[in-house]
Design a protein around this motif. Structure first.
Motif, PDB file in Angstrom:
ATOM      1  N   SER A  73       0.840  -1.199   0.000  1.00 11.61           N
ATOM      2  CA  SER A  73       0.000   0.000   0.000  1.00 11.61           C
ATOM      3  C   SER A  73       0.874   1.249   0.000  1.00 11.61           C
ATOM      4  CB  SER A  73      -0.906   0.009   1.236  1.00 11.61           C
ATOM      5  OG  SER A  73      -0.132   0.205   2.404  1.00 11.61           O
ATOM      6  N   PRO A  74       0.292   2.417  -0.310  1.00  9.97           N
ATOM      7  CA  PRO A  74       1.085   3.659  -0.325  1.00  9.97           C
ATOM      8  C   PRO A  74       1.785   3.955   1.000  1.00  9.97           C
ATOM      9  CG  PRO A  74      -1.015   4.005  -1.413  1.00  9.97           C
ATOM     10  CD  PRO A  74      -1.084   2.641  -0.802  1.00  9.97           C
ATOM     11  N   VAL A  75       1.233   3.492   2.124  1.00 12.35           N
ATOM     12  CA  VAL A  75       1.867   3.768   3.418  1.00 12.35           C
ATOM     13  C   VAL A  75       2.810   2.649   3.849  1.00 12.35           C
ATOM     14  CG1 VAL A  75       0.029   5.283   4.231  1.00 12.35           C
ATOM     15  CG2 VAL A  75      -0.117   2.821   4.681  1.00 12.35           C
ATOM     16  N   GLY A  76       2.811   1.541   3.113  1.00  6.99           N
ATOM     17  CA  GLY A  76       3.756   0.475   3.410  1.00  6.99           C
ATOM     18  C   GLY A  76       3.429  -0.337   4.642  1.00  6.99           C
ATOM     19  N   SER A  77       2.157  -0.537   4.922  1.00  8.62           N
ATOM     20  CA  SER A  77       1.778  -1.380   6.054  1.00  8.62           C
ATOM     21  C   SER A  77       0.430  -2.024   5.781  1.00  8.62           C
ATOM     22  CB  SER A  77       1.724  -0.577   7.364  1.00  8.62           C
ATOM     23  OG  SER A  77       0.602   0.293   7.385  1.00  8.62           O
ATOM     24  N   LYS A  78       0.128  -3.063   6.561  1.00  5.97           N
ATOM     25  CA  LYS A  78      -1.158  -3.728   6.456  1.00  5.97           C
ATOM     26  C   LYS A  78      -1.605  -4.156   7.842  1.00  5.97           C
ATOM     27  CE  LYS A  78      -4.758  -5.976   4.955  1.00  5.97           C
ATOM     28  NZ  LYS A  78      -5.963  -5.241   4.509  1.00  5.97           N
ATOM     29  N   VAL A  79      -2.830  -3.767   8.217  1.00  5.20           N
ATOM     30  CA  VAL A  79      -3.411  -4.153   9.489  1.00  5.20           C
ATOM     31  C   VAL A  79      -4.430  -5.268   9.237  1.00  5.20           C
ATOM     32  CG1 VAL A  79      -4.721  -3.400  11.498  1.00  5.20           C
ATOM     33  CG2 VAL A  79      -3.102  -1.832  10.407  1.00  5.20           C
ATOM     34  N   THR A  80      -4.224  -6.407   9.879  1.00  2.00           N
ATOM     35  CA  THR A  80      -5.172  -7.520   9.816  1.00  2.00           C
ATOM     36  C   THR A  80      -5.912  -7.563  11.140  1.00  2.00           C
ATOM     37  OG1 THR A  80      -3.668  -8.744   8.361  1.00  2.00           O
ATOM     38  CG2 THR A  80      -5.446  -9.989   9.425  1.00  2.00           C
ATOM     39  N   ARG A  81      -7.221  -7.326  11.110  1.00  4.73           N
ATOM     40  CA  ARG A  81      -7.999  -7.181  12.336  1.00  4.73           C
ATOM     41  C   ARG A  81      -8.826  -8.431  12.631  1.00  4.73           C
ATOM     42  NH1 ARG A  81      -8.232  -2.126   9.870  1.00  4.73           N
ATOM     43  NH2 ARG A  81      -7.293  -0.500  11.155  1.00  4.73           N
ATOM     44  N   VAL A  82      -8.970  -8.710  13.905  1.00  4.71           N
ATOM     45  CA  VAL A  82      -9.921  -9.715  14.361  1.00  4.71           C
ATOM     46  C   VAL A  82     -10.804  -9.031  15.390  1.00  4.71           C
ATOM     47  CG1 VAL A  82     -10.296 -11.940  15.441  1.00  4.71           C
ATOM     48  CG2 VAL A  82      -8.339 -11.618  13.946  1.00  4.71           C
ATOM     49  N   SER A  83     -11.905  -8.476  14.908  1.00  4.53           N
ATOM     50  CA  SER A  83     -12.914  -7.854  15.772  1.00  4.53           C
ATOM     51  C   SER A  83     -14.162  -8.715  15.715  1.00  4.53           C
ATOM     52  CB  SER A  83     -13.204  -6.419  15.305  1.00  4.53           C
ATOM     53  OG  SER A  83     -13.778  -6.433  14.007  1.00  4.53           O
ATOM     54  N   VAL A  84     -15.249  -8.212  16.243  1.00  2.00           N
ATOM     55  CA  VAL A  84     -16.473  -9.001  16.276  1.00  2.00           C
ATOM     56  C   VAL A  84     -16.978  -9.328  14.872  1.00  2.00           C
ATOM     57  CG1 VAL A  84     -18.033  -7.012  16.362  1.00  2.00           C
ATOM     58  CG2 VAL A  84     -18.727  -9.186  17.423  1.00  2.00           C
ATOM     59  N   ASP A  85     -16.620  -8.532  13.875  1.00  2.00           N
ATOM     60  CA  ASP A  85     -17.048  -8.821  12.512  1.00  2.00           C
ATOM     61  C   ASP A  85     -16.341 -10.044  11.944  1.00  2.00           C
ATOM     62  OD1 ASP A  85     -18.858  -6.685  12.336  1.00  2.00           O
ATOM     63  OD2 ASP A  85     -17.245  -5.294  11.833  1.00  2.00           O
ATOM     64  N   GLU A  86     -15.083 -10.259  12.341  1.00  2.00           N
ATOM     65  CA  GLU A  86     -14.341 -11.419  11.860  1.00  2.00           C
ATOM     66  C   GLU A  86     -14.538 -12.649  12.754  1.00  2.00           C
ATOM     67  OE1 GLU A  86     -12.964  -7.831  10.195  1.00  2.00           O
ATOM     68  OE2 GLU A  86     -12.818  -8.357  12.322  1.00  2.00           O
ATOM     69  N   MET A  87     -14.827 -12.429  14.026  1.00  2.00           N
ATOM     70  CA  MET A  87     -15.020 -13.525  14.974  1.00  2.00           C
ATOM     71  C   MET A  87     -16.280 -13.245  15.787  1.00  2.00           C
ATOM     72  SD  MET A  87     -12.545 -14.890  18.061  1.00  2.00           S
ATOM     73  CE  MET A  87     -11.129 -15.190  17.013  1.00  2.00           C
ATOM     74  N   PRO A  88     -17.420 -13.777  15.389  1.00  2.00           N
ATOM     75  CA  PRO A  88     -18.680 -13.479  16.074  1.00  2.00           C
ATOM     76  C   PRO A  88     -18.658 -13.797  17.567  1.00  2.00           C
ATOM     77  CG  PRO A  88     -19.107 -14.579  13.984  1.00  2.00           C
ATOM     78  CD  PRO A  88     -17.626 -14.641  14.200  1.00  2.00           C
ATOM     79  N   GLY A  89     -17.837 -14.760  17.967  1.00  5.15           N
ATOM     80  CA  GLY A  89     -17.768 -15.124  19.378  1.00  5.15           C
ATOM     81  C   GLY A  89     -17.221 -14.023  20.270  1.00  5.15           C
ATOM     82  N   LEU A  90     -16.659 -12.974  19.683  1.00  2.67           N
ATOM     83  CA  LEU A  90     -16.159 -11.854  20.482  1.00  2.67           C
ATOM     84  C   LEU A  90     -17.280 -10.957  20.990  1.00  2.67           C
ATOM     85  CD1 LEU A  90     -12.987 -10.641  18.516  1.00  2.67           C
ATOM     86  CD2 LEU A  90     -13.050 -11.802  20.724  1.00  2.67           C
ATOM     87  N   ASN A  91     -18.484 -11.135  20.451  1.00  2.00           N
ATOM     88  CA  ASN A  91     -19.585 -10.259  20.843  1.00  2.00           C
ATOM     89  C   ASN A  91     -19.787 -10.254  22.360  1.00  2.00           C
ATOM     90  OD1 ASN A  91     -21.710  -8.474  20.260  1.00  2.00           O
ATOM     91  ND2 ASN A  91     -23.212 -10.128  20.287  1.00  2.00           N
ATOM     92  N   THR A  92     -19.804  -9.065  22.930  1.00  2.00           N
ATOM     93  CA  THR A  92     -19.979  -8.755  24.366  1.00  2.00           C
ATOM     94  C   THR A  92     -18.735  -9.016  25.196  1.00  2.00           C
ATOM     95  OG1 THR A  92     -20.774 -10.898  25.233  1.00  2.00           O
ATOM     96  CG2 THR A  92     -22.415  -9.454  24.193  1.00  2.00           C
ATOM     97  N   LEU A  93     -17.629  -9.512  24.604  1.00  2.00           N
ATOM     98  CA  LEU A  93     -16.440  -9.831  25.402  1.00  2.00           C
ATOM     99  C   LEU A  93     -15.514  -8.632  25.590  1.00  2.00           C
ATOM    100  CD1 LEU A  93     -15.509 -13.415  24.146  1.00  2.00           C
ATOM    101  CD2 LEU A  93     -17.027 -12.712  26.011  1.00  2.00           C
ATOM    102  N   GLY A  94     -15.637  -7.608  24.747  1.00  2.00           N
ATOM    103  CA  GLY A  94     -14.872  -6.382  24.952  1.00  2.00           C
ATOM    104  C   GLY A  94     -13.404  -6.487  24.616  1.00  2.00           C
ATOM    105  N   ILE A  95     -13.030  -7.355  23.661  1.00  2.00           N
ATOM    106  CA  ILE A  95     -11.634  -7.485  23.254  1.00  2.00           C
ATOM    107  C   ILE A  95     -11.549  -7.681  21.751  1.00  2.00           C
ATOM    108  CG2 ILE A  95     -10.695  -8.370  25.426  1.00  2.00           C
ATOM    109  CD1 ILE A  95     -11.058 -11.204  24.326  1.00  2.00           C
ATOM    110  N   SER A  96     -10.393  -7.334  21.173  1.00  2.00           N
ATOM    111  CA  SER A  96     -10.103  -7.611  19.771  1.00  2.00           C
ATOM    112  C   SER A  96      -8.596  -7.624  19.595  1.00  2.00           C
ATOM    113  CB  SER A  96     -10.766  -6.587  18.841  1.00  2.00           C
ATOM    114  OG  SER A  96     -10.363  -5.271  19.180  1.00  2.00           O
ATOM    115  N   LEU A  97      -8.159  -8.043  18.422  1.00  2.00           N
ATOM    116  CA  LEU A  97      -6.730  -8.265  18.181  1.00  2.00           C
ATOM    117  C   LEU A  97      -6.376  -7.823  16.775  1.00  2.00           C
ATOM    118  CD1 LEU A  97      -4.286  -9.613  19.726  1.00  2.00           C
ATOM    119  CD2 LEU A  97      -4.847 -11.715  18.478  1.00  2.00           C
ATOM    120  N   GLU A  98      -5.124  -7.393  16.592  1.00  2.00           N
ATOM    121  CA  GLU A  98      -4.645  -6.991  15.274  1.00  2.00           C
ATOM    122  C   GLU A  98      -3.232  -7.520  15.042  1.00  2.00           C
ATOM    123  OE1 GLU A  98      -6.855  -2.620  14.846  1.00  2.00           O
ATOM    124  OE2 GLU A  98      -4.708  -2.722  15.306  1.00  2.00           O
TER     125      GLU A  98
END
Length: 229
Positions: A73-98
């Motif tokens: 990418s133009p900025v030379g980085s890529k963020v891969t996210r695991v939020s509730v959209d990628e892992m439904p089991g995170l719903n209501t747990l209040g955590i995510s990872l990148e």
């Protein structure tokens, strides 16, 4: 008399405790406009709970953090996210990872904020220059102060909620970091994207005056393609 005072103390503490726990939950979306018509209503925070009887193990699982992200990418980085959209089991747990991958010699995770989360970053590979900026405080000693460090593998940095922060690879090899955020949906506002890539565009005079730039420079910035990292 002492017993009466003790009983009153317990009653007051119970009342304070109940008041302290009576608050609105932190929002997990940018806005929620109230509506009286149930036909036009949406679920608060955008998610509902699945019937436990039909939940499956894959909804608590994500695979792929072992694979490097595309850093062309133009900025030379890529963020891969695991939020509730990628892992439904995170719903209501209040955590995510990148996972964040950075190109050598300047790969940048541009200045941004997470409006709903604090973040803690762990460097796996490479050398990063990372930091955050304090708010526009009345105290001139900390007003817009930068807290930044050169980070090496094994180092950890924290970025307080809603403060501008960034990371840049200052090494000659690629870098990899992992970050954890205390929200299932932390949100992200990348400053350049939001200000110069808004839709519809902000009146250029606002940005020209705010950043003390020439109108032509602002117009040029607004004409560029601002990609979400």
């Amino acid at each position: 008399m002492l017993a009466t005072r003790f009983t009153l103390f317990i009653a007051i503490m119970a009342m304070i405790s109940s008041l302290a726990n009576a608050f609105d939950p932190d929002p997990l979306q940018d806005f929620c406009v109230s509506v009286n018509d149930s036909k036009n209503a949406v679920f608060v925070n955008g998610k509902i709970c699945k019937d436990p009887k039909i939940v499956i193990g894959d909804e608590f699982f994500f695979s792929g953090f072992n694979r490097p992200g595309n850093i062309t990418s133009p900025v030379g980085s890529k963020v891969t996210r695991v939020s509730v959209d990628e892992m439904p089991g995170l719903n209501t747990l209040g955590i995510s990872l990148e996972r964040i991958d950075y190109a050598a010699n300047g790969g940048l995770n541009p200045p941004h904020v997470h409006p709903r989360a604090s973040e803690i970053l762990y460097v796996m590979e490479g050398t990063l220059y990372a930091g955050f900026i304090a708010s526009n405080s009345k105290d001139p000693n900390i007003r817009n102060k930068v807290f930044a460090k050169i980070m090496y593998p094994g180092d950890v940095h924290v970025f307080p909620r809603a403060l501008i922060h960034f990371q840049m690879n200052v090494g000659e090899t690629k870098a990899v970091a992992f970050s954890s955020l205390n929200s299932q949906n932390p949100g992200i506002i990348t400053l350049a994207n939001s200000l110069f890539g808004s839709a519809p565009p902000i009146d250029p005079r606002v940005l020209a005056t705010g950043f003390q730039l020439d109108n032509n420079i602002v117009s040029d910035l607004q004409s560029r393609l601002w990609m979400q990292n």
